[in-house]
Design an enzyme around this catalytic site. Structure first.
Site, mmCIF file in Angstrom:
data_model
loop_
_atom_site.group_PDB
_atom_site.id
_atom_site.type_symbol
_atom_site.label_atom_id
_atom_site.label_comp_id
_atom_site.label_asym_id
_atom_site.label_seq_id
_atom_site.Cartn_x
_atom_site.Cartn_y
_atom_site.Cartn_z
ATOM 1 N N VAL A 143 0.897 -1.161 0.000
ATOM 2 C CA VAL A 143 0.000 0.000 0.000
ATOM 3 C C VAL A 143 0.936 1.212 0.000
ATOM 4 O O VAL A 143 1.569 1.510 1.003
ATOM 5 C CB VAL A 143 -0.918 0.021 1.237
ATOM 6 C CG1 VAL A 143 -1.775 1.276 1.246
ATOM 7 C CG2 VAL A 143 -1.791 -1.217 1.265
ATOM 8 N N PRO A 144 1.031 1.877 -1.146
ATOM 9 C CA PRO A 144 2.149 2.787 -1.400
ATOM 10 C C PRO A 144 2.061 4.128 -0.680
ATOM 11 O O PRO A 144 1.908 5.172 -1.302
ATOM 12 C CB PRO A 144 2.094 2.980 -2.920
ATOM 13 C CG PRO A 144 0.651 2.814 -3.263
ATOM 14 C CD PRO A 144 0.103 1.814 -2.280
ATOM 15 N N CYS A 145 2.200 4.106 0.629
ATOM 16 C CA CYS A 145 2.188 5.351 1.371
ATOM 17 C C CYS A 145 3.385 6.221 0.997
ATOM 18 O O CYS A 145 3.358 7.429 1.183
ATOM 19 C CB CYS A 145 2.206 5.082 2.874
ATOM 20 S SG CYS A 145 3.308 3.777 3.377
ATOM 21 N N HIS A 146 4.434 5.592 0.410
ATOM 22 C CA HIS A 146 5.610 6.379 0.025
ATOM 23 C C HIS A 146 5.341 7.252 -1.185
ATOM 24 O O HIS A 146 6.122 8.149 -1.471
ATOM 25 C CB HIS A 146 6.779 5.435 -0.254
ATOM 26 C CG HIS A 146 6.505 4.424 -1.322
ATOM 27 N ND1 HIS A 146 5.780 3.271 -1.092
ATOM 28 C CD2 HIS A 146 6.838 4.409 -2.633
ATOM 29 C CE1 HIS A 146 5.697 2.589 -2.232
ATOM 30 N NE2 HIS A 146 6.317 3.254 -3.178
ATOM 31 N N ARG A 147 4.244 6.995 -1.918
ATOM 32 C CA ARG A 147 3.941 7.823 -3.087
ATOM 33 C C ARG A 147 3.142 9.065 -2.710
ATOM 34 O O ARG A 147 2.694 9.799 -3.576
ATOM 35 C CB ARG A 147 3.149 7.020 -4.129
ATOM 36 C CG ARG A 147 3.937 5.887 -4.721
ATOM 37 C CD ARG A 147 3.250 5.230 -5.912
ATOM 38 N NE ARG A 147 3.925 3.966 -6.193
ATOM 39 C CZ ARG A 147 3.275 2.807 -6.349
ATOM 40 N NH1 ARG A 147 1.973 2.770 -6.283
ATOM 41 N NH2 ARG A 147 3.957 1.717 -6.579
#
Length: 176
Positions: A143-147
């Site tokens: 779940v791409p919280c880094h994006r």
DNA sequence: GTCACCTTAGAAG
DNA sequence: CTTCTAAGGTGAC
């Protein structure tokens, strides 16, 4: 609102070139994924942990774990995961789940701001709450919280450590 | 109840 | 440029 939480049944290591992640499974799917705790020293201890090896693991979880390993390695290489294992978000609030669902829509190599995410879930004023939900994301990387960046393309924060955020973004070819 | 958090637009110095 | 303010959701204490 908070859904009833499912107990975490199995904890399994995922060995990658970036360290050993730890996957937690419930009867409903992948419930959490932890960043490697240590870069070197913890490896043997983690691999030798009784919950990780030896005991019988339910068939569905074995399948999910195979998927998790493949998908995590692919994501760390900056490529698009084809399909994810089922994610168990029980015990989390509706607000958090809506933020995470929205993050899953961000294509690999693209970014959004906390503000954009807040608008997309219909709560334009809940900007800071989106930040909170990102920090509470139990399944980072997949779940791409880094994006999710701060406004104006600034990096913002990252509970897993900003160097992880920078590294993950760099792997996807995103420059700041 | 109080506080700290992966925020942000605006106003003021 | 920097600093200050106010506004949301949530879990820890």
């Amino acid at each position: 609102m908070k859904t009833s939480s499912a107990r975490s049944l199995v904890v399994l290591p995922v060995v990658t070139d970036d360290g050993i992640f730890t996957a937690h499974y419930s009867e409903n799917g992948l419930a959490a994924l932890d960043f490697p705790k240590m870069r070197r020293a913890g490896r043997d201890r983690l691999l030798a942990s009784p919950s990780a090896v030896g005991s019988k693991i339910p068939a569905p979880i074995r399948g999910w774990h195979r998927l998790t390993e493949a998908v995590l390695k692919k994501a760390l290489a900056g490529r698009v995961p084809k399909k994810l294992p089922p994610l168990d978000w029980s015990g989390k609030t509706d607000f958090q789940q809506s933020v995470w669902r929205e993050m899953l829509k961000i294509p690999c190599g693209e970014t959004r701001s906390y503000g954009q995410l807040a608008e997309n879930i219909g709560k334009p004023a809940a900007v800071r709450a989106v930040g909170g939900a990102c920090g509470a994301n139990p399944v980072p990387v997949l779940v791409p919280c880094h994006r999710v960046l701060a406004a104006g393309g600034r990096l913002g924060g990252f509970s897993g450590g900003l160097n992880w955020k920078r590294r993950l973004l760099a792997r996807e070819g995103i420059v700041l």
